[in-house]
Scaffold this motif. Structure first.
Motif, PDB file in Angstrom:
ATOM      1  N   LEU A 215       0.800  -1.578  -0.056  1.00 38.12           N
ATOM      2  CA  LEU A 215      -0.152  -0.124   0.050  1.00 38.12           C
ATOM      3  C   LEU A 215       0.609   1.581   0.215  1.00 38.12           C
ATOM      4  O   LEU A 215      -0.100   2.102   0.456  1.00 38.12           O
ATOM      5  CB  LEU A 215      -0.722  -0.204   0.958  1.00 38.12           C
ATOM      6  N   GLN A 221      -2.821   2.106  -3.351  1.00 38.11           N
ATOM      7  CA  GLN A 221      -3.437   2.940  -2.440  1.00 38.11           C
ATOM      8  C   GLN A 221      -4.544   3.090  -2.689  1.00 38.11           C
ATOM      9  O   GLN A 221      -5.866   3.518  -1.954  1.00 38.11           O
ATOM     10  CB  GLN A 221      -2.512   4.091  -1.638  1.00 38.11           C
ATOM     11  N   GLN A 222      -4.604   4.215  -3.948  1.00 34.30           N
ATOM     12  CA  GLN A 222      -5.700   4.563  -4.074  1.00 34.30           C
ATOM     13  C   GLN A 222      -6.942   4.383  -4.912  1.00 34.30           C
ATOM     14  O   GLN A 222      -8.264   4.545  -3.958  1.00 34.30           O
ATOM     15  CB  GLN A 222      -5.646   6.328  -5.538  1.00 34.30           C
ATOM     16  N   ASP A 223      -6.428   3.365  -5.027  1.00 33.60           N
ATOM     17  CA  ASP A 223      -7.877   2.154  -5.573  1.00 33.60           C
ATOM     18  C   ASP A 223      -8.111   1.878  -4.810  1.00 33.60           C
ATOM     19  O   ASP A 223      -9.771   1.445  -4.697  1.00 33.60           O
ATOM     20  CB  ASP A 223      -6.810   1.056  -6.679  1.00 33.60           C
ATOM     21  N   CYS A 224      -7.513   0.965  -4.021  1.00 31.49           N
ATOM     22  CA  CYS A 224      -8.184   0.232  -2.572  1.00 31.49           C
ATOM     23  C   CYS A 224      -9.066   0.624  -2.401  1.00 31.49           C
ATOM     24  O   CYS A 224      -9.879   0.704  -0.798  1.00 31.49           O
ATOM     25  CB  CYS A 224      -6.890  -0.321  -1.274  1.00 31.49           C
ATOM     26  N   GLN A 225      -8.123   2.486  -1.784  1.00 31.72           N
ATOM     27  CA  GLN A 225      -9.321   2.894  -1.123  1.00 31.72           C
ATOM     28  C   GLN A 225     -11.139   3.445  -1.557  1.00 31.72           C
ATOM     29  O   GLN A 225     -12.245   3.050  -0.526  1.00 31.72           O
ATOM     30  CB  GLN A 225      -8.895   4.190  -0.424  1.00 31.72           C
ATOM     31  N   LEU A 226     -10.731   3.294  -2.512  1.00 32.27           N
ATOM     32  CA  LEU A 226     -12.419   3.634  -3.117  1.00 32.27           C
ATOM     33  C   LEU A 226     -12.544   2.215  -3.828  1.00 32.27           C
ATOM     34  O   LEU A 226     -14.609   2.086  -3.484  1.00 32.27           O
ATOM     35  CB  LEU A 226     -12.035   3.418  -5.582  1.00 32.27           C
ATOM     36  N   HIS A 228     -12.300   0.406  -1.101  1.00 32.81           N
ATOM     37  CA  HIS A 228     -13.179  -0.054   0.529  1.00 32.81           C
ATOM     38  C   HIS A 228     -14.815   1.357  -0.094  1.00 32.81           C
ATOM     39  O   HIS A 228     -15.335   0.741   1.242  1.00 32.81           O
ATOM     40  CB  HIS A 228     -11.806   0.135   1.714  1.00 32.81           C
ATOM     41  N   ASP A 229     -14.324   2.034   0.017  1.00 34.55           N
ATOM     42  CA  ASP A 229     -15.995   3.288   0.006  1.00 34.55           C
ATOM     43  C   ASP A 229     -16.794   2.548  -0.474  1.00 34.55           C
ATOM     44  O   ASP A 229     -18.502   2.617  -0.124  1.00 34.55           O
ATOM     45  CB  ASP A 229     -15.520   3.911  -0.861  1.00 34.55           C
ATOM     46  N   HIS A 232     -18.785  -0.618   2.263  1.00 39.81           N
ATOM     47  CA  HIS A 232     -18.805   0.549   2.917  1.00 39.81           C
ATOM     48  C   HIS A 232     -20.150   1.170   2.350  1.00 39.81           C
ATOM     49  O   HIS A 232     -21.007   1.235   3.170  1.00 39.81           O
ATOM     50  CB  HIS A 232     -17.749   0.941   3.623  1.00 39.81           C
ATOM     51  N   TRP A 245     -19.119   8.063  -6.143  1.00 39.32           N
ATOM     52  CA  TRP A 245     -18.315   7.407  -5.922  1.00 39.32           C
ATOM     53  C   TRP A 245     -18.152   6.858  -7.528  1.00 39.32           C
ATOM     54  O   TRP A 245     -16.727   7.038  -7.603  1.00 39.32           O
ATOM     55  CB  TRP A 245     -18.912   5.605  -5.244  1.00 39.32           C
ATOM     56  N   SER A 252      -9.645   9.194 -10.781  1.00 32.69           N
ATOM     57  CA  SER A 252      -8.943   8.169 -10.679  1.00 32.69           C
ATOM     58  C   SER A 252      -7.654   8.876 -11.426  1.00 32.69           C
ATOM     59  O   SER A 252      -6.867   7.924 -11.552  1.00 32.69           O
ATOM     60  CB  SER A 252      -8.762   7.134  -9.739  1.00 32.69           C
TER      61      SER A 252
END
Length: 315
Positions: A215, A221-226, A228-229, A232, A245, A252
């Motif tokens: 990460l 890291q940016q991909d994983c954050q999206l 996870h969003d 959620h 989203w 991105s």
């Protein structure tokens, strides 16, 4: 979602390999592995042939892609599915064989005792097997024999000739292959992707360390954050955030997420309705699962009448 992240991991593999954490060194008292049992000639031939075929396929796909041919044309020419073509195109280079991490063994609880007895000079596999049996070892002699074989520096006096080979100096040694000294590489993307999809509490210590190291790459890291969003948003049933989203994915500039967002946008109304609706296909999927389970339980042992009675009988 998973496939998009998997394609990104394939594309970033050369860069991510440089972010691998430093491996832990072996314990001072642990006996190093000197050899592995060799593959049979037939099995080794099949393995190498398969590797060469995959390398050739990867090279052909990359070559045809450089000629600007459509994906469907490449798939038709090579006799492969478009999914396979996309998978190989995501790999900028053919992935090399990795050194697999140690898997759990039935001998693990007795490793300290085996190492101690080895340092004391015991090289008899059957004797070691008897001793750990008295300590509760439930396994067979074969496991202990393999453990000794992989660590024995010289052949035992009773080793049959067929298990020996001559080295470059004409001395007899155990017929074996040397263990790989290469640094462990990344797992394949279809396994690696779960490090970023599963909750951290479901990962072991080594997986958490690998996840944290990877990460450090800003794009991942940016991909994983999206990702996870999105998870959620589904869990909390916040469908009103879906439009924002999608816009974040398109902004991105990550090709895998941009393509995913374009595909989802076509079904935006259905996707937004799903989290807020009380209806689902859960009942249908449950019945399908029940029918498949019954069919497989009775395969080859039941006629049509019995199958009909069980399938149509109220649960």
């Amino acid at each position: 979602m998973r496939e998009a992240l998997q394609r990104l991991l394939d594309r970033l593999r050369p860069v991510l390999n440089a972010l691998l954490p430093t491996t832990f060194s072996a314990k001072p008292t642990e006996i190093p592995v000197l050899r592995h049992r060799p593959h049979s000639p037939a099995a080794e031939t099949i393995r190498q042939a398969g590797t060469q075929q995959r390398k050739a396929l990867h090279a052909k796909i990359q070559h045809l892609q450089n000629q600007k041919l459509p994906i469907r044309t490449i798939a038709h020419e090579l006799g492969k599915s478009p999914t396979t073509i996309y998978k190989y195109l995501a790999m900028s280079e053919f992935p090399q064989k990795i050194v697999r991490k140690h898997l759990t063994s039935i001998l693990d609880p007795y490793q300290d005792y085996l190492n101690q007895r080895w340092h004391e000079g015991c090289r008899n596999a059957r004797q070691l097997w008897r001793e750990i049996q008295q300590r509760g070892y439930p396994g067979a002699y074969r496991q202990v024999s393999r453990w000794v074989y992989e660590r024995r520096p010289t052949p035992a006096p009773t080793t049959p000739r067929k298990y020996l080979q001559e080295d470059s100096y004409g001395e007899l040694e155990l017929n074996s292959t040397k263990p790989s000294l290469a640094e462990p590489g990344l797992p394949v993307a279809r396994r690696l992707v779960w490090l970023f999809l599963l909750p951290v509490e479901k990962l072991d210590q080594e997986e958490v360390k690998l996840r944290q190291s990877l990460l450090k790459h800003a794009v991942l890291q940016q991909d994983c954050q999206l990702v996870h969003d999105f998870q959620h948003m589904l869990h909390k049933r916040e469908a009103h955030q879906f439009t924002d989203w999608l816009q974040a994915c398109q902004a991105s500039n990550i090709p895998e997420l941009v393509n995913l967002a374009l595909g989802m946008k076509k079904d935006q109304e259905a996707i937004q309705t799903a989290p807020s609706s009380e209806w689902s296909n859960g009942q249908t999927e449950g019945q399908v699962n029940r029918l498949k389970l019954l069919k497989r339980q009775m395969y080859g042992r039941a006629g049509f009448d019995l199958l009909t009675a069980r399938f149509l009988r109220p649960p």
